[in-house]
Design a protein around this motif. Sequence first.
Motif, mmCIF file in Angstrom:
data_model
loop_
_atom_site.group_PDB
_atom_site.id
_atom_site.type_symbol
_atom_site.label_atom_id
_atom_site.label_comp_id
_atom_site.label_asym_id
_atom_site.label_seq_id
_atom_site.Cartn_x
_atom_site.Cartn_y
_atom_site.Cartn_z
ATOM 1 N N ILE A 97 26.719 73.254 19.187
ATOM 2 C CA ILE A 97 25.772 74.321 18.831
ATOM 3 C C ILE A 97 25.152 74.045 17.467
ATOM 4 C CG2 ILE A 97 25.560 76.770 18.275
ATOM 5 C CD1 ILE A 97 27.771 77.301 20.350
ATOM 6 N N ILE A 98 25.984 73.673 16.502
ATOM 7 C CA ILE A 98 25.491 73.383 15.145
ATOM 8 C C ILE A 98 24.535 72.189 15.166
ATOM 9 C CG2 ILE A 98 26.195 72.641 12.840
ATOM 10 C CD1 ILE A 98 28.743 74.322 13.226
ATOM 11 N N ARG A 99 24.830 71.195 16.010
ATOM 12 C CA ARG A 99 23.932 70.035 16.139
ATOM 13 C C ARG A 99 22.560 70.480 16.639
ATOM 14 N NH1 ARG A 99 25.479 66.709 21.046
ATOM 15 N NH2 ARG A 99 24.390 68.497 21.980
ATOM 16 N N GLU A 100 22.545 71.325 17.689
ATOM 17 C CA GLU A 100 21.264 71.819 18.223
ATOM 18 C C GLU A 100 20.516 72.638 17.178
ATOM 19 O OE1 GLU A 100 20.208 70.967 21.571
ATOM 20 O OE2 GLU A 100 21.862 69.615 21.064
ATOM 21 N N PHE A 101 21.266 73.444 16.428
ATOM 22 C CA PHE A 101 20.649 74.243 15.356
ATOM 23 C C PHE A 101 19.972 73.336 14.331
ATOM 24 C CE2 PHE A 101 22.989 78.619 15.381
ATOM 25 C CZ PHE A 101 22.580 78.809 16.698
ATOM 26 N N SER A 102 20.623 72.222 13.994
ATOM 27 C CA SER A 102 20.054 71.317 12.983
ATOM 28 C C SER A 102 18.729 70.733 13.472
ATOM 29 C CB SER A 102 21.040 70.195 12.649
ATOM 30 O OG SER A 102 21.190 69.294 13.737
#
Length: 492
Positions: A97-102
């Motif tokens: 999720i954090i990767r997609e947010f970045s």
Amino acid sequence: MSLINVQNLSFTYEGGYAPVFENVNFQIDTDWKLGFVGRNGRGKTTFLNLLQGKYEFRGKISSSVKFTYFPFEVKDKNRYVWEILEGICPNAENWEIIREFSYLDLPAEILYCQYCELSGGEKSKVLLAGLFLNEGNFLLIDEPTNHLDATARQTVAKYLNRKKGFILVSHDRAFLDGCVDHILSVNKTDIEIRSGNFSSWFEEFGTRQAAEIAQNARLKKEINRLTESAERTSAWADTTEKSKYGKAESGLKQDKGYVGHKAAKLMKSAKVTEARRQNAAEQKSALLKNTEKTDKLKISPLEYRAERLAIFCGAELFYGDKKVCGPINFEIKRGERIALEGRNGCGKSSLLKLIAGERISFTGSAEIASGVKVSYVPQTYDNLRGGITEFAKQHGTDEPLFRAILSKMGFYGSDFDGDISSFSEGQKKKILIARSLSEQAHLYVWDEPLNYIDIYSRMQIENLLQEFKPTMIFVEHDRAFCKNAATKIIKL
């Protein structure tokens, strides 16, 4: 490779005047990134609903993938973002999720915010991230840019370009060019698929239209020539046949066998010519079925007596105690078309409302010149209802002119019937623009006028502004439109 097969698809709304789709056939590879384009009211959203099984239809749609629609409905908006994503993509790891947010320029801390606290653009990005984390889903993305400023649109376009397996409904040309590899086009008589981005498809579509127009003109001349030739030859054959029973100029009897043979040859020639004419007519009838014609729009702006219509010196705008914009320092001069740029929430709409005469708290100086008549197109239109005639009367709009403008913007006979509240989002926006174009004003103030508006109408409006040069200030995140329509850009 997995395919979505559409076979003999036909659909008509209950009580509808004409079918939305009739015997449509095509295939989609589920790895494609499809841009879905077409005039407002052609059935783009209807088709997405058909894929989801929301309506009964004739024909067959077969697929091995699950369709997921965006914008995804969030029922409890008070929940935290991480809770909402847990429901959308339960198998996704936190790091994913954090990767997609970045990729979407979203801070990881948003996970621990309530969904209702996010801006419209942040909500769109969060939902896109969650939906793409569900493997095996084919996304149906319907107008994702309406809450995104120009910078966010570029970010989302880059994000979608990393992905695959979606249909994207959008009318933003630059946005489509940045993220699709195929175009799914709803035409007047069919649906077609072409490889490439929007610009390559549009160029090819224009080339095909120009070729068909030229071919149509050639066949029209050929048909007229063959018709005259067939009629002339047939008349000669009749005259020759009748001469069998008379005498030649020498006074001798005609050779009936020779004359009959000559008449038969003429009649045969007439039939051959008629067959050629019929063949040309059949070729002609196959042309121009999908030609998109855009009539020229007109506007009658008033010319203000002075050069300067408005001036802002150190103006700061407020909602309650919160400053949303400023300090602002600029002026609006006669003949300028000013595009306001800036991130969502920087006060662009508030500034336009102030210019349009709405009560907005501000400090500093914000002066609109005396007697300036303003025509305003708001960003939202929740209160649109009633029929076309009722709407025109309510706003003091010249109804025949209003209807003529709507016709030029793609409204057809049945589109003028019914309550405006039942119109598509693009048609509602066209109602507001047509009303503004019907008004004579010194200054036109438009707030995101192109949301939901189809590509052909966008170009139509661009041409109008370039030709008639009304004084205008507007907010619009379509980069192509701003480049073509604005004479000046002011960043807030």
